[in-house]
Design a protein around this motif. Structure first.
Motif, PDB file in Angstrom:
ATOM      1  N   LEU A  35      43.643  26.899  43.705  1.00  0.00           N
ATOM      2  CA  LEU A  35      44.392  27.692  42.733  1.00  0.00           C
ATOM      3  C   LEU A  35      45.888  27.699  43.044  1.00  0.00           C
ATOM      4  O   LEU A  35      46.714  27.652  42.130  1.00  0.00           O
ATOM      5  N   ALA A  36      46.247  27.764  44.326  1.00  0.00           N
ATOM      6  CA  ALA A  36      47.664  27.753  44.713  1.00  0.00           C
ATOM      7  C   ALA A  36      48.328  26.446  44.291  1.00  0.00           C
ATOM      8  O   ALA A  36      49.475  26.448  43.842  1.00  0.00           O
ATOM      9  N   ARG A  37      47.600  25.332  44.427  1.00  0.00           N
ATOM     10  CA  ARG A  37      48.154  24.042  43.979  1.00  0.00           C
ATOM     11  C   ARG A  37      48.328  24.025  42.467  1.00  0.00           C
ATOM     12  O   ARG A  37      49.284  23.463  41.948  1.00  0.00           O
ATOM     13  N   GLN A  38      47.394  24.630  41.771  1.00  0.00           N
ATOM     14  CA  GLN A  38      47.398  24.629  40.306  1.00  0.00           C
ATOM     15  C   GLN A  38      48.451  25.580  39.737  1.00  0.00           C
ATOM     16  O   GLN A  38      48.983  25.340  38.657  1.00  0.00           O
ATOM     17  N   CYS A  39      48.755  26.657  40.447  1.00  0.00           N
ATOM     18  CA  CYS A  39      49.657  27.695  39.937  1.00  0.00           C
ATOM     19  C   CYS A  39      50.823  27.880  40.910  1.00  0.00           C
ATOM     20  O   CYS A  39      50.869  28.868  41.664  1.00  0.00           O
ATOM     21  N   ALA A  40      51.740  26.952  40.894  1.00  0.00           N
ATOM     22  CA  ALA A  40      52.884  26.998  41.809  1.00  0.00           C
ATOM     23  C   ALA A  40      53.608  28.333  41.697  1.00  0.00           C
ATOM     24  O   ALA A  40      53.809  28.854  40.604  1.00  0.00           O
ATOM     25  N   GLY A  41      53.944  28.912  42.839  1.00  0.00           N
ATOM     26  CA  GLY A  41      54.666  30.178  42.882  1.00  0.00           C
ATOM     27  C   GLY A  41      53.769  31.403  42.925  1.00  0.00           C
ATOM     28  O   GLY A  41      54.248  32.504  43.155  1.00  0.00           O
ATOM     29  N   SER A  42      52.479  31.218  42.690  1.00  0.00           N
ATOM     30  CA  SER A  42      51.545  32.343  42.746  1.00  0.00           C
ATOM     31  C   SER A  42      50.930  32.428  44.138  1.00  0.00           C
ATOM     32  O   SER A  42      50.697  31.420  44.785  1.00  0.00           O
ATOM     33  N   GLN A  43      50.658  33.634  44.573  1.00  0.00           N
ATOM     34  CA  GLN A  43      50.055  33.859  45.886  1.00  0.00           C
ATOM     35  C   GLN A  43      48.597  34.272  45.705  1.00  0.00           C
ATOM     36  O   GLN A  43      48.294  35.181  44.928  1.00  0.00           O
ATOM     37  N   PHE A  44      47.708  33.587  46.412  1.00  0.00           N
ATOM     38  CA  PHE A  44      46.280  33.870  46.350  1.00  0.00           C
ATOM     39  C   PHE A  44      45.808  34.364  47.704  1.00  0.00           C
ATOM     40  O   PHE A  44      46.052  33.734  48.722  1.00  0.00           O
ATOM     41  N   VAL A  45      45.130  35.500  47.704  1.00  0.00           N
ATOM     42  CA  VAL A  45      44.683  36.154  48.927  1.00  0.00           C
ATOM     43  C   VAL A  45      43.157  36.082  48.988  1.00  0.00           C
ATOM     44  O   VAL A  45      42.474  36.326  47.991  1.00  0.00           O
ATOM     45  N   VAL A  46      42.626  35.770  50.166  1.00  0.00           N
ATOM     46  CA  VAL A  46      41.175  35.764  50.387  1.00  0.00           C
ATOM     47  C   VAL A  46      40.780  37.121  50.956  1.00  0.00           C
ATOM     48  O   VAL A  46      41.308  37.558  51.975  1.00  0.00           O
ATOM     49  N   LEU A  47      39.869  37.795  50.274  1.00  0.00           N
ATOM     50  CA  LEU A  47      39.422  39.132  50.655  1.00  0.00           C
ATOM     51  C   LEU A  47      37.947  39.090  51.040  1.00  0.00           C
ATOM     52  O   LEU A  47      37.132  38.541  50.313  1.00  0.00           O
ATOM     53  N   GLU A  48      37.608  39.697  52.164  1.00  0.00           N
ATOM     54  CA  GLU A  48      36.215  39.776  52.602  1.00  0.00           C
ATOM     55  C   GLU A  48      35.655  41.157  52.290  1.00  0.00           C
ATOM     56  O   GLU A  48      36.289  42.170  52.586  1.00  0.00           O
TER      57      GLU A  48
END
Length: 67
Positions: A35-48
């Motif tokens: 998703l980060a590659r697809q949406c430059a400038g957006s931050q994606f966080v992994v939540l457990e």
């Protein structure tokens, strides 16, 4: 979810709420990178998911309005 009930979400800090539970941390990391590659400038966080809570259904009661 995996066999022990754990799962991970990928969350876009400035976007929509997570829509899919990933069964492993690795799967969530892979999706976050995709998703980060697809949406430059957006931050994606992994939540457990760490804890879950459930309550019993409340009983329905009849209420007298007037007599």
């Amino acid at each position: 979810m995996n066999g022990d009930g754990r799962f991970w979400f990928v969350w876009n800090v400035n976007g929509r709420n997570p829509t899919r539970a990933h069964p492993t941390e690795e799967a969530a990391n892979f999706e976050a990178m995709r998703l980060a590659r697809q949406c430059a400038g957006s931050q994606f966080v992994v939540l457990e998911a760490k804890h879950a809570f459930e309550s019993a259904e409340r009983p329905v009661e009849r209420i007298a309005l007037s007599e």
